[in-house]
Design a protein around this motif. Structure first.
Motif, PDB file in Angstrom:
ATOM      1  N   MET A   1      -5.415   4.338  -0.923  1.00  0.00           N
ATOM      2  CA  MET A   1      -4.521   4.471  -2.068  1.00  0.00           C
ATOM      3  C   MET A   1      -5.212   4.139  -3.375  1.00  0.00           C
ATOM      4  O   MET A   1      -4.578   4.017  -4.415  1.00  0.00           O
ATOM      5  N   GLY A   2      -6.515   3.908  -3.327  1.00  0.00           N
ATOM      6  CA  GLY A   2      -7.251   3.667  -4.554  1.00  0.00           C
ATOM      7  C   GLY A   2      -6.946   2.346  -5.220  1.00  0.00           C
ATOM      8  O   GLY A   2      -7.232   2.139  -6.394  1.00  0.00           O
ATOM      9  N   GLY A   3      -6.326   1.418  -4.487  1.00  0.00           N
ATOM     10  CA  GLY A   3      -6.017   0.116  -5.060  1.00  0.00           C
ATOM     11  C   GLY A   3      -4.749   0.083  -5.877  1.00  0.00           C
ATOM     12  O   GLY A   3      -4.524  -0.859  -6.645  1.00  0.00           O
ATOM     13  N   ASN A   4      -3.871   1.079  -5.710  1.00  0.00           N
ATOM     14  CA  ASN A   4      -2.670   1.171  -6.542  1.00  0.00           C
ATOM     15  C   ASN A   4      -1.369   0.976  -5.771  1.00  0.00           C
ATOM     16  O   ASN A   4      -0.295   1.245  -6.304  1.00  0.00           O
ATOM     17  N   ALA A   5      -1.437   0.524  -4.541  1.00  0.00           N
ATOM     18  CA  ALA A   5      -0.222   0.392  -3.729  1.00  0.00           C
ATOM     19  C   ALA A   5       0.727  -0.671  -4.270  1.00  0.00           C
ATOM     20  O   ALA A   5       1.939  -0.589  -4.054  1.00  0.00           O
ATOM     21  N   PHE A   6       0.198  -1.656  -4.980  1.00  0.00           N
ATOM     22  CA  PHE A   6       1.030  -2.782  -5.422  1.00  0.00           C
ATOM     23  C   PHE A   6       1.127  -2.898  -6.942  1.00  0.00           C
ATOM     24  O   PHE A   6       1.646  -3.890  -7.451  1.00  0.00           O
ATOM     25  N   THR A   7       0.638  -1.911  -7.660  1.00  0.00           N
ATOM     26  CA  THR A   7       0.567  -2.040  -9.121  1.00  0.00           C
ATOM     27  C   THR A   7       1.807  -1.526  -9.842  1.00  0.00           C
ATOM     28  O   THR A   7       1.848  -1.525 -11.068  1.00  0.00           O
ATOM     29  N   SER A   8       2.814  -1.067  -9.098  1.00  0.00           N
ATOM     30  CA  SER A   8       4.053  -0.610  -9.719  1.00  0.00           C
ATOM     31  C   SER A   8       5.234  -1.277  -9.031  1.00  0.00           C
ATOM     32  O   SER A   8       5.062  -2.043  -8.083  1.00  0.00           O
ATOM     33  N   ALA A  77      -2.010 -12.200   4.175  1.00  0.00           N
ATOM     34  CA  ALA A  77      -1.533 -11.292   3.134  1.00  0.00           C
ATOM     35  C   ALA A  77      -0.328 -11.880   2.414  1.00  0.00           C
ATOM     36  O   ALA A  77       0.519 -12.533   3.022  1.00  0.00           O
ATOM     37  N   VAL A  78      -0.253 -11.635   1.116  1.00  0.00           N
ATOM     38  CA  VAL A  78       0.893 -12.106   0.339  1.00  0.00           C
ATOM     39  C   VAL A  78       1.957 -11.017   0.215  1.00  0.00           C
ATOM     40  O   VAL A  78       3.107 -11.304  -0.130  1.00  0.00           O
ATOM     41  N   ARG A  79       1.571  -9.770   0.500  1.00  0.00           N
ATOM     42  CA  ARG A  79       2.536  -8.676   0.440  1.00  0.00           C
ATOM     43  C   ARG A  79       2.005  -7.504   1.266  1.00  0.00           C
ATOM     44  O   ARG A  79       0.791  -7.322   1.396  1.00  0.00           O
ATOM     45  N   THR A  80       2.930  -6.732   1.841  1.00  0.00           N
ATOM     46  CA  THR A  80       2.547  -5.544   2.601  1.00  0.00           C
ATOM     47  C   THR A  80       3.282  -4.328   2.050  1.00  0.00           C
ATOM     48  O   THR A  80       4.326  -4.455   1.405  1.00  0.00           O
ATOM     49  N   CYS A  81       2.719  -3.164   2.314  1.00  0.00           N
ATOM     50  CA  CYS A  81       3.333  -1.910   1.863  1.00  0.00           C
ATOM     51  C   CYS A  81       3.082  -0.845   2.928  1.00  0.00           C
ATOM     52  O   CYS A  81       1.929  -0.517   3.221  1.00  0.00           O
ATOM     53  N   PHE A  91      -2.200  -4.026   2.456  1.00  0.00           N
ATOM     54  CA  PHE A  91      -1.990  -5.469   2.411  1.00  0.00           C
ATOM     55  C   PHE A  91      -2.601  -6.021   1.127  1.00  0.00           C
ATOM     56  O   PHE A  91      -3.741  -5.689   0.778  1.00  0.00           O
ATOM     57  N   ALA A  92      -1.828  -6.851   0.432  1.00  0.00           N
ATOM     58  CA  ALA A  92      -2.332  -7.534  -0.759  1.00  0.00           C
ATOM     59  C   ALA A  92      -2.864  -8.893  -0.335  1.00  0.00           C
ATOM     60  O   ALA A  92      -2.123  -9.724   0.203  1.00  0.00           O
ATOM     61  N   LEU A  93      -4.148  -9.114  -0.571  1.00  0.00           N
ATOM     62  CA  LEU A  93      -4.825 -10.328  -0.119  1.00  0.00           C
ATOM     63  C   LEU A  93      -5.367 -11.092  -1.322  1.00  0.00           C
ATOM     64  O   LEU A  93      -5.655 -10.498  -2.368  1.00  0.00           O
ATOM     65  N   PRO A  94      -5.519 -12.383  -1.202  1.00  0.00           N
ATOM     66  CA  PRO A  94      -6.004 -13.177  -2.344  1.00  0.00           C
ATOM     67  C   PRO A  94      -7.370 -12.693  -2.841  1.00  0.00           C
ATOM     68  O   PRO A  94      -8.272 -12.418  -2.049  1.00  0.00           O
ATOM     69  N   TYR A  95      -7.491 -12.587  -4.149  1.00  0.00           N
ATOM     70  CA  TYR A  95      -8.761 -12.210  -4.777  1.00  0.00           C
ATOM     71  C   TYR A  95      -9.547 -13.492  -5.029  1.00  0.00           C
ATOM     72  O   TYR A  95      -9.083 -14.375  -5.764  1.00  0.00           O
ATOM     73  N   GLY A  97     -11.311 -16.578  -6.313  1.00  0.00           N
ATOM     74  CA  GLY A  97     -11.565 -17.129  -7.637  1.00  0.00           C
ATOM     75  C   GLY A  97     -10.573 -16.735  -8.702  1.00  0.00           C
ATOM     76  O   GLY A  97     -10.718 -17.148  -9.862  1.00  0.00           O
ATOM     77  N   ARG A  98      -9.542 -15.949  -8.326  1.00  0.00           N
ATOM     78  CA  ARG A  98      -8.551 -15.523  -9.323  1.00  0.00           C
ATOM     79  C   ARG A  98      -7.152 -15.681  -8.738  1.00  0.00           C
ATOM     80  O   ARG A  98      -6.752 -14.941  -7.837  1.00  0.00           O
ATOM     81  N   ALA A  99      -6.410 -16.629  -9.268  1.00  0.00           N
ATOM     82  CA  ALA A  99      -5.072 -16.908  -8.741  1.00  0.00           C
ATOM     83  C   ALA A  99      -4.074 -15.809  -9.075  1.00  0.00           C
ATOM     84  O   ALA A  99      -3.037 -15.677  -8.411  1.00  0.00           O
ATOM     85  N   ASP A 100      -4.380 -15.014 -10.113  1.00  0.00           N
ATOM     86  CA  ASP A 100      -3.426 -14.000 -10.567  1.00  0.00           C
ATOM     87  C   ASP A 100      -3.799 -12.596 -10.106  1.00  0.00           C
ATOM     88  O   ASP A 100      -3.235 -11.607 -10.583  1.00  0.00           O
ATOM     89  N   ALA A 101      -4.746 -12.464  -9.185  1.00  0.00           N
ATOM     90  CA  ALA A 101      -5.216 -11.138  -8.779  1.00  0.00           C
ATOM     91  C   ALA A 101      -5.309 -11.042  -7.260  1.00  0.00           C
ATOM     92  O   ALA A 101      -5.390 -12.056  -6.552  1.00  0.00           O
ATOM     93  N   TYR A 102      -5.318  -9.784  -6.784  1.00  0.00           N
ATOM     94  CA  TYR A 102      -5.291  -9.557  -5.346  1.00  0.00           C
ATOM     95  C   TYR A 102      -6.225  -8.399  -4.974  1.00  0.00           C
ATOM     96  O   TYR A 102      -6.556  -7.546  -5.798  1.00  0.00           O
ATOM     97  N   VAL A 103      -6.610  -8.405  -3.712  1.00  0.00           N
ATOM     98  CA  VAL A 103      -7.428  -7.334  -3.136  1.00  0.00           C
ATOM     99  C   VAL A 103      -6.524  -6.480  -2.259  1.00  0.00           C
ATOM    100  O   VAL A 103      -5.729  -7.012  -1.478  1.00  0.00           O
TER     101      VAL A 103
END
Length: 321
Positions: A1-8, A77-81, A91-95, A97-103
């Motif tokens: 999904m190009g990293g956009n599954a959780f950006t909306s 994972a903190v969120r799934t889609c 799956f949104a996973l912790p990034y 060194g960055r508390a506000d970002a995800y992989v």
């Protein structure tokens, strides 16, 4: 999904692109977590010359009973889609060194028997987009299910039924295309190395990539896929002489030539001819039904005209007093 599954959505997440070192570290870590959960786990060979990655794509098959919830727990994972009807879960996973970002990690479950082919077909990024432009005019199509021969007589009216499955064995496909399996199995050192590989296909013709003559899907790739655009706009333009020289060395294949070669290679002539005969029979039956309906319609019109004529005659000079 190009990293956009959780950006909306109502609570979007930030999923920044990953530099190569972080990407490879996380990729290997998550693969190690998935190995115990599936019989087969792998990531496709990455595209060359990438300076960042939007997500991590993993192919799996034969689950050892993991559910989405089990996966989410194993991956922290903190969120799934998961989209209904899709075989891919994100799956949104912790990034780190960055508390506000995800992989974003995408896990694609391959149907039985297709894992090796899909891993092959999805490797090297845009490679199969480029090869597809080469082989498509010859009636050959590669998709997630395997390599197919398109039957001209059928595909004009029904593209799906016009697809004749040939194989999903990677080495057989590469041999048929005249490409080196050993080279394919390793990452390309650069985009140029991948382009050289594409040009080495025995069916390659540079005139398939003229910008103004590209099919609509290829024009979209030009706008969205940098490796594809560079191949058309930069490599071919800068190496016209090389491409032309190679074109003069290879046979002038026609679609019929490639079709015959494929039917012979995979012993599909009987199935091909059977499919064509079945199609023609169905078309004849359909035509007979249409002709029958038209005849009944014409007969009804004749009766209507006959009755109308009688009514007019009875109501006119032919009426009996």
């Amino acid at each position: 999904m190009g990293g956009n599954a959780f950006t909306s959505g109502p609570t979007p997440l930030t999923t920044p692109r990953m530099p190569p070192r972080l990407y490879y570290s996380l990729r290997d870590h998550y693969l190690s977590l998935l190995f115990p959960l599936y019989e087969e786990v792998a990531t496709p060979v990455e595209a060359p010359s990438k300076t960042s990655y939007g997500d991590i794509d993993v192919l799996v098959s034969q689950p050892k009973s993991p559910s989405t919830e089990t996966l989410a727990k194993a991956l922290s994972a903190v969120r799934t889609c998961t989209t209904s009807g899709s075989s891919t879960s994100s799956f949104a996973l912790p990034y780190p060194g960055r508390a506000d970002a995800y992989v974003q990690l995408d896990i694609h479950l391959c149907p039985p028997g297709t894992f090796r082919w899909q891993l092959f077909h999805q490797s090297h990024g845009d490679l199969w987009n480029l090869l597809g432009t080469t082989i498509r005019p010859f009636g050959i199509t590669a998709n997630n299910a395997g390599l197919h021969l398109r039957i001209p007589e059928i595909e004009e009216l029904n593209r799906k039924r016009g697809m004749l499955f040939l194989t999903r064995e990677p080495d057989e496909v590469l041999d048929f295309l005249g490409l080196d399996a050993d080279v394919y199995g390793r990452p390309f050192e650069s985009g140029e190395a991948m382009y050289e590989f594409v040009v080495g296909c025995r069916f390659f013709r540079g005139d398939r990539y003229v910008r103004d003559e590209l099919k609509s899907n290829d024009r979209k790739r030009m706008a969205q896929r940098d490796l594809y655009r560079r191949f058309v706009d930069e490599l071919l333009t800068a190496n016209v002489a090389i491409v032309k020289t190679r074109g003069e060395r290879v046979p002038g294949f026609m679609r019929e030539d490639v079709q015959e070669a494929a039917l012979e290679r995979w012993e599909k002539r009987g199935e091909f001819e059977g499919r064509v005969e079945e199609w023609r029979r169905e078309r004849r039956e359909l035509l007979d039904k249409q002709n029958g309906r038209q005849k009944r319609k014409n007969d009804a019109l004749e009766v209507e005209e006959y009755v109308g004529a009688w009514v007019r005659w009875l109501g006119g000079d032919g009426a009996v007093e």
